[in-house]
Design an enzyme around this catalytic site. Structure first.
Site, short mmCIF file in Angstrom:
data_model
loop_
_atom_site.label_atom_id
_atom_site.label_comp_id
_atom_site.label_asym_id
_atom_site.label_seq_id
_atom_site.Cartn_x
_atom_site.Cartn_y
_atom_site.Cartn_z
N ASP A 22 0.85 -1.12 -0.01
CA ASP A 22 0.03 -0.04 -0.12
C ASP A 22 1.12 1.26 0.09
OD1 ASP A 22 -2.18 1.59 -0.19
OD2 ASP A 22 -3.51 0.82 1.60
C1 BGC Z 1 -5.10 3.36 0.08
C2 BGC Z 1 -5.18 2.14 -1.12
C3 BGC Z 1 -5.27 2.76 -2.51
C4 BGC Z 1 -3.69 3.52 -2.61
C5 BGC Z 1 -3.59 4.26 -3.79
C6 BGC Z 1 -3.93 4.05 -0.16
O1 BGC Z 1 -3.89 5.15 0.89
O2 BGC Z 1 -5.14 2.60 1.18
O3 BGC Z 1 -6.46 1.36 -0.91
O4 BGC Z 1 -5.27 2.03 -3.48
O5 BGC Z 1 -3.75 4.51 -1.43
O6 BGC Z 1 -4.29 5.22 -4.12
#
Ligand code: BGC
Length: 762
Positions: free
Chosen positions: A293
């Site tokens: 993530d």
């Molecule tokens: C989120 C993810 C997301 C990623 C990219 C993160 O802060 O937890 O679910 O896909 O950002 O945007």
């Protein structure tokens, strides 16, 4: 150097063309593996690590910007072949320009993969995932993901960071809006439907995208519902509640998994070998890749596991996090760690091979620009009416009728004076919900607009109170109005002279989603006050809720005669709500998450475990309960009314005893006993009465959405076998124990129609 690059690029094309001539590039896994292996064979360690590096584009950053991040550096790294993919790059023009650098300027010309959070639509916005899940209609859920994939792929994107398959039992956590609710069985079916919708049958088709099951694992169990918090859960919960939807996604051939920000039982997930290698890649045989993530590899330092970036890279790579999202850690540390023998090159090869494989499967080597047609983008993304019809259909099915005591609904189509009250009724933005990054602001149909279509009634609108003050932007905290009451009197005057009052209240579209945890899940701001003041002058209120999570609304549940859960329904919200209020669509949604009476009951979910003192038969206080509130929820999982009524009868089994390994058939008769044609979600629950591990009091093991004309009856049939009757023990072993089982069937999790059978040893 440039010549070299071009030569290598040409070599890449010839190389692919050669393989192409041997067979269909997307056809055989073996061929793709050979392609991957030969490419790996000519890559330097830096180029390999480059494939494991994912950068955010320069728009819509969906997380905090790291200090290293700047456009020049990113461009430089792309040119040097040090980047494997990009996220948050919007639209064909931008994607093409960046892809061109990777393909034409780098030594090997390996195309980038382009990811984006296409969570519930790109331009055409479907209901938020929690709302869609309330439809219990797997076909429409799949269609919704399909539409998202068609638009995303026309926008240059070939990889979506969806579906989020985290089971959520805590409505304080803002991201429950993004999931399928509290139940692992329903969530697994929905995970499968969404993966199918995004990926289709052929990933190399130009209108499908690779999906991501996220966030692996236990992110939904953030303690106290506080975003990014620790998760401390038992093995039983992990295997029986958290894992099933991920497992279902892997079985549906999901191409990527995203790990999560949380730590699980003391181990930051991004560094968890147990999750990413032992369970996912070995036990489940997952063939795709794991993306971290947003900068979650760097966060290993904040968790106190790694002392610096080097250690963070080492832990994450060894644990099986294959790609570093916007962390700059792999790209700066990993090559050296390999050269120093700290991380084996074999691990790197394994990660890179997984990433390249997905790129090959997408057909990016065949044509790196296959998602880059300006014309296709223009034709596909035009708030296309066919897609609008589909999302309207999905939105109608997502609505849940919570209460309709005095039969205020459906509204009469003429001859009534209707007061429409609430800032959300005239809001074209909030219904789009959170995670709709590419949608046009204010592009949804408001409730006011939707209801205006029914012109034979007199419809007058007053906002009552504003929900927020000042401008709202999704990366900022909202300023909720708690002081400006200037519109309340107008709303009261209007209500006084109206036959029916429709009040649209609830949460702002950005009040749920990532980093939107709340300790108080009532009606925000002054809305409760507004509701009570209006009720004093006119009790004929239809309360339409717009929200991204279950709300605690005990006062409304007691006093307001009609309550409609309309979530955040996307582009067609207002039309869908109007159609349901006026009875053009008979509501059929069922709650995918329990509504508590108050926050003190949280976590509250239907499939809880029995305690040793589950009831007060002795008339004393020594049983499992609260002194100030009953144990039951406000609205249980699976609850949802219709304008018609359904009668369940004649629950029967084909046998009373069955050996493990054989199946048992359950039948029930369902009759539409009311005045309208309608749809009912028939739900089957089991209870395993005696087991080595304490089992939940009820577990959903089957459901079917059934349409019945008024007066019509149908027999509904379910089959249960050991996959539904077993569970995972504390060692993660699936066990099926002989014993007694109860079966319950009905229209919600509190159904009382039951029967039982014995499961005998094999
Ligand atoms: C989120 C993810 C997301 C990623 C990219 C993160 O802060 O937890 O679910 O896909 O950002 O945007």
């Amino acid at each position: 150097m440039r010549l070299n690059t071009v030569a290598c690029f040409l070599f890449g094309i010839l190389y692919v063309a050669n393989i192409n001539s041997q067979n269909d590039i997307s056809g055989s896994r073996e061929i793709i593996q050979k392609q991957v292996d030969s490419l790996l064979g000519i890559m330097t360690i830096e180029e390999k690590v480059g494939q494991m590096n994912l950068y955010s584009g320069f728009w819509d950053a969906t997380g905090p910007a790291p200090s290293e991040g700047n456009a020049q550096l990113k461009y430089k790294h792309i040119e040097q072949g040090l980047v494997g993919g990009m996220l948050n790059v919007r639209g064909v023009r931008q994607v093409k320009a960046i892809q061109k650098i990777a393909v034409e300027n780098t030594r090997l010309g390996i195309p980038l993969i382009f990811g984006y959070d296409v969570i519930h639509g790109l331009k055409t916005i479907s209901p938020i995932p929690l709302a869609e899940s309330a439809s219990w209609d797997l076909d429409v859920i799949e269609t919704s993901a399909r539409i998202a994939a068609i638009e995303a792929s026309a926008f240059g994107i070939n990889w979506t960071f969806a579906p989020m398959v985290d089971v959520g039992r805590d409505p304080r956590w803002g991201r429950v809006m993004e999931g399928a609710g509290e139940d692992p069985y329903l969530a697994s079916k929905i995970a499968t439907a969404r993966v199918r919708g995004f990926q289709g049958n052929d990933l190399s088709a130009p209108n499908t995208v690779a999906a991501t099951a996220k966030h692996f694992a236990a992110y939904g169990f953030a303690e106290a519902g506080k975003e990014y918090n620790s998760a401390d859960i038992s093995q039983s919960t992990l295997y029986n509640v958290v894992f099933p939807p991920f497992r279902a996604a892997v079985k549906s051939d999901v191409k990527t998994l995203m790990n999560s920000f949380n730590e699980l039982n003391g181990e930051p997930v991004t560094a968890s070998k147990f999750l990413q290698r032992d369970i996912l890649k070995e036990k489940w045989n997952f063939g795709g890749f794991v993306v971290s993530d947003w900068a979650s590899i760097n966060e290993l330092i904040s968790w106190g596991l790694a002392k610096d970036k080097k250690e963070a890279a080492m832990y994450a790579a060894k644990a099986g996090s294959d790609m570093d999202m916007e962390g700059y850690v792999y790209v700066s540390e990993l090559a050296e760690l390999v050269k120093n023998g700290v991380v084996s090159e074999q691990l790197i090869d394994n990660a890179v091979s997984r990433i390249l494989k997905v790129k090959f499967e997408l057909g990016l080597f065949e044509n790196p620009y296959k998602y880059c047609s300006i014309e296709n983008q223009k034709n596909t993304i035009s708030l296309n009416s066919k897609f609008q019809d589909s999302v309207l259909e999905i939105a109608k099915k997502s609505i849940v009728l919570l209460k309709n005591e005095t039969k205020l609904l459906p509204l009469k189509k003429e001859g009534q004076k209707i007061a429409l009250i609430g800032a959300l009724a005239n809001d074209k933005n909030s219904p789009l919900g959170s995670w709709r990054l590419a949608a046009d602001d204010n592009s949804s149909v408001s409730v006011l607009e939707g209801m205006q279509a029914y012109t034979k009634n007199i419809l007058v609108y007053e906002k009552g109170v504003d929900l927020t003050i000042g401008k709202t932007h999704f990366v900022k905290e909202l300023n909720i109005n708690t002081s400006d009451r200037t519109g309340i009197n107008e709303a009261i005057d209007l209500a006084k002279e109206s036959d029916v009052v429709v009040m649209v209240l609830g949460e702002h579209g950005f009040q749920s989603g990532e980093a939107r945890s709340r300790t108080n899940i009532d009606l925000p701001g002054l809305q409760q006050e507004l509701l009570e003041r209006v009720f004093e002058v006119n009790e004929n209120i239809v309360l339409v809720l717009n929200n991204g999570r279950p709300l605690a609304i005990p006062w409304a549940a007691k006093h307001i005669p009609a309550i409609v859960e309309a979530w955040q329904l996307g582009s067609q919200a207002g039309n869908a709500i109007a159609k349901v209020l006026y009875g053009d669509y008979n509501p059929s949604g069922k709650l995918p998450m329990t509504f508590p009476r108050n926050v003190g009951q949280i976590p509250i979910y239907y499939n809880y475990k029995n305690t040793g003192r589950p009831s007060n038969t002795e008339d004393n206080v020594f049983w499992s309960h609260y002194s100030d509130i009953e144990n039951t929820p406000l609205y249980p999982f699976g609850h949802g009314l219709s304008y018609t009524t359904f009668k369940y009868s004649n629950l029967r089994l084909d046998k009373n005893e069955v050996k493990i390994g054989n199946s048992i058939t359950v039948k029930v008769d369902l009759t539409n006993t009311g005045e309208y044609d309608g749809k009912e979600v028939v739900q089957l629950y089991i209870r395993d009465l005696y087991a080595q591990n304490v089992r939940p009091v009820k577990e959903l093991k089957g459901f079917e959405l059934v349409s019945l004309q008024k007066g019509e009856s149908k027999t509904i049939e379910f089959t249960l076998d050991k996959s539904e009757l077993g569970y995972y023990d504390n060692n993660g072993v699936f066990v099926v124990e002989p014993g007694e089982f109860k079966i319950f069937i009905g229209g919600s999790s509190i159904t009382s129609l039951e029967t039982s059978f014995k499961l005998l040893a094999e």
